[in-house]
Design an enzyme around this catalytic site. Sequence first.
Site, PDB file in Angstrom:
ATOM      1  N   ARG A  97       0.863  -1.179   0.000  1.00 40.19           N
ATOM      2  CA  ARG A  97       0.000   0.000   0.000  1.00 40.19           C
ATOM      3  C   ARG A  97       0.903   1.233   0.000  1.00 40.19           C
ATOM      4  O   ARG A  97       2.050   1.176   0.450  1.00 40.19           O
ATOM      5  CB  ARG A  97      -0.908   0.021   1.223  1.00 40.19           C
ATOM      6  N   LYS A 122      -3.808  -1.681   8.194  1.00 41.86           N
ATOM      7  CA  LYS A 122      -5.212  -2.096   8.121  1.00 41.86           C
ATOM      8  C   LYS A 122      -5.431  -3.483   8.716  1.00 41.86           C
ATOM      9  O   LYS A 122      -6.264  -4.265   8.227  1.00 41.86           O
ATOM     10  CB  LYS A 122      -5.717  -2.060   6.676  1.00 41.86           C
ATOM     11  N   HIS A 201      -2.884   2.348  -5.444  1.00 40.71           N
ATOM     12  CA  HIS A 201      -3.417   1.034  -5.072  1.00 40.71           C
ATOM     13  C   HIS A 201      -3.497   0.098  -6.267  1.00 40.71           C
ATOM     14  O   HIS A 201      -3.619  -1.110  -6.105  1.00 40.71           O
ATOM     15  CB  HIS A 201      -4.789   1.188  -4.408  1.00 40.71           C
ATOM     16  N   ARG A 204      -0.756  -2.453  -6.047  1.00 35.43           N
ATOM     17  CA  ARG A 204      -1.027  -3.593  -5.162  1.00 35.43           C
ATOM     18  C   ARG A 204      -1.929  -4.614  -5.861  1.00 35.43           C
ATOM     19  O   ARG A 204      -1.673  -5.826  -5.811  1.00 35.43           O
ATOM     20  CB  ARG A 204      -1.671  -3.093  -3.874  1.00 35.43           C
ATOM     21  N   HIS A 227      -3.544 -10.457   3.625  1.00 36.15           N
ATOM     22  CA  HIS A 227      -4.989 -10.409   3.852  1.00 36.15           C
ATOM     23  C   HIS A 227      -5.376 -11.329   5.014  1.00 36.15           C
ATOM     24  O   HIS A 227      -4.971 -12.493   5.044  1.00 36.15           O
ATOM     25  CB  HIS A 227      -5.759 -10.867   2.609  1.00 36.15           C
ATOM     26  N   TYR A 236      -8.512 -12.057  -7.302  1.00 40.02           N
ATOM     27  CA  TYR A 236      -7.370 -12.241  -8.199  1.00 40.02           C
ATOM     28  C   TYR A 236      -7.402 -13.590  -8.913  1.00 40.02           C
ATOM     29  O   TYR A 236      -7.061 -13.677 -10.093  1.00 40.02           O
ATOM     30  CB  TYR A 236      -6.055 -12.099  -7.411  1.00 40.02           C
TER      31      TYR A 236
END
Length: 249
Positions: A97, A122, A201, A204, A227, A236
Amino acid sequence: MAKSVGRQRKVAVEDWESPMVLPGQLGLFGEESAAAPTKVDPVAPVSTRPRTKPWSSERKHLTALEIDRLLAATKDNERTGLRDRCLILLMYRHGLRVTEACALQLDQVDLESKVLHVTRLKGGLSTSHPLRNEEIRLLRSWLNERARWLRRWQKHDLQTPPDRQAVFLSVRGQALSRKTFWQLLRAYGEAAGLSLPPHPHMLRHACGYALADQGADTRLIQDYLGHRNIQHTVRYTATNVRRFDRLWR
């Protein structure tokens, strides 16, 4: 109103002439350029309708070819092109990020062991990634250039000392800001002739799709990008047609 606008313009000029800026021209992608202030009508009605981003209906990632074109565009920027090329490549290869990349510290980069220690934000899962030879060469070049910047600043009696721990420094000696990188990336996108305006972004997301194209499974991509929820990773692999190659053989 004229007095207020004049004050804004004066601040912008003073900011431009800060002693932290290195000598010389900033070039085509000069990150310290100041935009002319906009005159606002105080009695004009303000719309309450939510604003939509002009690219909201477009794809949210860049292709590998577009990444290559962005990297090539940085070579035309003699001022900060080396730094920006290194930053773009690391953000793409490691799915960083923009805040994670701008906050990167020297102790997170281990060139001897060829490891990048990624601190995820995050609530993401932090991990360590291997550094490839191309990344190591570019990092060494940038860190050498960064050291030259620091030596130049050391010759001046600066009110604000430069940040000696941040990997990516602005021309004012502080950690590069998200806003500055966003503007630089947009300028590189225009110079590269991309069909859509890039934002950080997208790098990423480009990483996630590139890993899926290489055949990485969803769990591995999830760990690589940090994640916690695999639903953020499924996008993805779900759109990758190569996952059906082994069917009907």
